[in-house]
Design a protein around this motif. Sequence first.
Motif, PDB file in Angstrom:
ATOM      1  N   SER A  75     -50.530  16.064 -52.675  1.00 11.30           N
ATOM      2  CA  SER A  75     -51.486  16.059 -51.497  1.00 11.30           C
ATOM      3  C   SER A  75     -51.453  16.940 -50.489  1.00 11.30           C
ATOM      4  CB  SER A  75     -51.053  14.486 -50.837  1.00 11.30           C
ATOM      5  OG  SER A  75     -49.622  14.823 -50.315  1.00 11.30           O
ATOM      6  N   ILE A  76     -52.062  16.942 -49.612  1.00 16.21           N
ATOM      7  CA  ILE A  76     -52.061  17.821 -48.430  1.00 16.21           C
ATOM      8  C   ILE A  76     -50.789  17.647 -47.769  1.00 16.21           C
ATOM      9  CG2 ILE A  76     -53.122  18.348 -46.217  1.00 16.21           C
ATOM     10  CD1 ILE A  76     -55.072  19.264 -48.256  1.00 16.21           C
ATOM     11  N   LYS A  77     -50.208  16.698 -47.757  1.00 13.72           N
ATOM     12  CA  LYS A  77     -48.568  16.665 -47.120  1.00 13.72           C
ATOM     13  C   LYS A  77     -47.855  17.364 -47.860  1.00 13.72           C
ATOM     14  CE  LYS A  77     -45.369  13.120 -45.585  1.00 13.72           C
ATOM     15  NZ  LYS A  77     -45.128  11.693 -45.563  1.00 13.72           N
ATOM     16  N   ASP A  78     -48.059  17.469 -49.192  1.00 11.17           N
ATOM     17  CA  ASP A  78     -47.144  18.107 -49.944  1.00 11.17           C
ATOM     18  C   ASP A  78     -47.218  19.617 -49.891  1.00 11.17           C
ATOM     19  OD1 ASP A  78     -45.780  15.983 -51.148  1.00 11.17           O
ATOM     20  OD2 ASP A  78     -47.249  15.736 -52.860  1.00 11.17           O
ATOM     21  N   ALA A  79     -48.454  20.097 -49.808  1.00 16.62           N
ATOM     22  CA  ALA A  79     -48.883  21.423 -49.489  1.00 16.62           C
ATOM     23  C   ALA A  79     -48.396  21.803 -48.473  1.00 16.62           C
ATOM     24  CB  ALA A  79     -50.601  21.581 -49.588  1.00 16.62           C
ATOM     25  N   ILE A  80     -48.461  21.002 -47.317  1.00 15.58           N
ATOM     26  CA  ILE A  80     -48.148  21.474 -45.863  1.00 15.58           C
ATOM     27  C   ILE A  80     -46.501  21.574 -45.951  1.00 15.58           C
ATOM     28  CG2 ILE A  80     -47.672  20.753 -43.627  1.00 15.58           C
ATOM     29  CD1 ILE A  80     -50.474  19.499 -43.511  1.00 15.58           C
ATOM     30  N   TYR A  81     -45.830  20.779 -46.581  1.00 15.11           N
ATOM     31  CA  TYR A  81     -44.400  20.738 -46.974  1.00 15.11           C
ATOM     32  C   TYR A  81     -43.831  22.284 -47.729  1.00 15.11           C
ATOM     33  CZ  TYR A  81     -39.561  19.575 -48.392  1.00 15.11           C
ATOM     34  OH  TYR A  81     -38.247  19.100 -48.479  1.00 15.11           O
ATOM     35  N   ILE A  82     -44.494  22.626 -48.611  1.00 12.66           N
ATOM     36  CA  ILE A  82     -44.486  23.840 -49.245  1.00 12.66           C
ATOM     37  C   ILE A  82     -44.720  24.973 -48.379  1.00 12.66           C
ATOM     38  CG2 ILE A  82     -45.040  25.446 -51.048  1.00 12.66           C
ATOM     39  CD1 ILE A  82     -46.074  22.899 -52.701  1.00 12.66           C
ATOM     40  N   LYS A  83     -45.658  25.002 -47.705  1.00 14.22           N
ATOM     41  CA  LYS A  83     -46.098  25.806 -46.346  1.00 14.22           C
ATOM     42  C   LYS A  83     -44.811  26.098 -45.439  1.00 14.22           C
ATOM     43  CE  LYS A  83     -48.991  28.253 -46.939  1.00 14.22           C
ATOM     44  NZ  LYS A  83     -49.055  29.413 -47.888  1.00 14.22           N
ATOM     45  N   ASN A  84     -44.420  25.427 -45.189  1.00 10.60           N
ATOM     46  CA  ASN A  84     -43.290  25.068 -44.139  1.00 10.60           C
ATOM     47  C   ASN A  84     -42.041  25.954 -44.728  1.00 10.60           C
ATOM     48  OD1 ASN A  84     -44.585  23.736 -42.008  1.00 10.60           O
ATOM     49  ND2 ASN A  84     -44.130  22.072 -42.529  1.00 10.60           N
ATOM     50  N   ILE A  85     -41.975  25.489 -46.089  1.00 10.53           N
ATOM     51  CA  ILE A  85     -40.557  26.064 -46.521  1.00 10.53           C
ATOM     52  C   ILE A  85     -41.120  27.532 -46.732  1.00 10.53           C
ATOM     53  CG2 ILE A  85     -39.327  26.274 -48.861  1.00 10.53           C
ATOM     54  CD1 ILE A  85     -39.790  23.596 -49.339  1.00 10.53           C
ATOM     55  N   LYS A  87     -42.472  29.484 -44.890  1.00 15.39           N
ATOM     56  CA  LYS A  87     -42.043  30.125 -43.585  1.00 15.39           C
ATOM     57  C   LYS A  87     -40.943  30.734 -43.294  1.00 15.39           C
ATOM     58  CE  LYS A  87     -45.536  27.441 -40.714  1.00 15.39           C
ATOM     59  NZ  LYS A  87     -45.778  26.338 -39.822  1.00 15.39           N
ATOM     60  N   LYS A  88     -39.759  29.999 -44.042  1.00  7.82           N
ATOM     61  CA  LYS A  88     -38.429  30.615 -44.069  1.00  7.82           C
ATOM     62  C   LYS A  88     -38.142  31.507 -45.246  1.00  7.82           C
ATOM     63  CE  LYS A  88     -36.793  26.039 -42.499  1.00  7.82           C
ATOM     64  NZ  LYS A  88     -36.367  24.637 -42.710  1.00  7.82           N
ATOM     65  N   THR A  89     -38.695  31.293 -46.467  1.00  7.05           N
ATOM     66  CA  THR A  89     -38.452  32.149 -47.507  1.00  7.05           C
ATOM     67  C   THR A  89     -39.307  33.448 -47.602  1.00  7.05           C
ATOM     68  OG1 THR A  89     -40.117  31.007 -48.968  1.00  7.05           O
ATOM     69  CG2 THR A  89     -38.140  30.013 -49.081  1.00  7.05           C
TER      70      THR A  89
END
Length: 457
Positions: A75-85, A87-89
């Motif tokens: 989902s979009i929620k999952d995609a946002i979760y990945i994009k937030n990671i 930002k760190k990696t």
Amino acid sequence: MNSTLLTAISPIDGRYFKLTESLRYIFSEFSFLKYRLKVEILWFKKIIKMHKIIKIQKIEKKDILFIDNILNNFSIKDAIYIKNIEKKTNHDVKALEYFLKYKFSKSKKLSSMSEFIHFGCTSEDINNIAYALMIKDSLNQVILPFWSEIISVLKKYSIEYQNSAMLAMTHGQPATPSTMGKEFLNFYYRVQRQFFKLKKIEILAKFNGTTGNYNAYIAAYPDINWHIISEEFITSLNLTWNPCTTQIEPHDYIAEMFGCISLFNTILIDFNRDIWGYISMNYFKQISIDHEVGSSVMPHKINPIDFENSEGNLGLSNALMNHMINKLPISRWQRDLSDSTVLRNIGVALSYSVIAYNSILCGIKKLKINNTRLLKDLNNNWSVLSEAIQTVMRKYNIKNSYEQLKKLTRGKEISQTDIHNFISNLNIPDIEKQYLKKITPVNYIGLSIHIVEKESK
């Protein structure tokens, strides 16, 4: 209208949002993440099928279902979760790996096997397959269907206009007549060749580690033939296995593909310009749509905007594709990242083509042939028969045949009477004179009708 359509920088995501929607489900950032997730999951499933060899637990059907649902419910929620990671990696594929490990952590058995996610892979193993699948889907679902429709329309009008004689123009000057159908057929034949060529281009992918030699795999499991495992994995995705690469699949097939699409587009640019010219000459009228406006100040105008829009967008598409043709096959040593940002614009290049294809199809549907004008121009140009007359004269070895017709016709307005008087004075058999006098600019069309009938079957 959604406000985001008005604030988008690119017309692809703004003005032409609806026209490019089909590609959005393939080339958007969300879709790119999903394709890469698919590759990661399929590779993990390939690894666990080898559980006896690599000595890991066998997993149950419920675990496979759990894994498949990660992809199916992405989902979009999952995609946002990945994009937030990310930002760190500051690394997109590593962020995807961490996301998948997070999902596996919700299953005790899968959690214990999470280190086999992204096992032995370099990021490009995942990316190149994802792009290959995206390209494959875009060709099969969007580009080739559009091409098929364009080819079908060109064929249809080549048949419909096969008897519509027209004055041909070489160097912009009156020349030996043809038919409008034959002119459409010329384009039909050209684009059809590219259609068959594109369908034959192999979409390649690789899966062989950081420099293409399976080093990490051999370090962990030296007795496994990873070269064969790689081939099995790639071909299971209906892609062509590339056995010899550096860290990256060299993108030669993308250059081949874009070369073909770019040529198809260039042929359409040629078509757009010809039709634009025929509209200007009044060989075609455009069907008027009551609520449309052709000019903000000139009420009478019906502009050939569809063909102009198509030409402009084909040019934009080709500019991007030609850069990719020159750029993508080049990589410093075993890998550099200069291809990464370019690859992300494949969807942009194809989107401009799709916009153009829509426009050209819309424009053709508005055309209405003006046979009255075609006949008028033919009947005003009897000088085009000089070719036929001087060729028959050569048949009878009449000296200076060409020069005699040049003196009669070049730069002059010639009537039917002038032509017939010249024929009457020729030293050739009467049967030939009668034959030549039956030729008119309207029927002097050679085998144009026959060619259409034969080649459009």
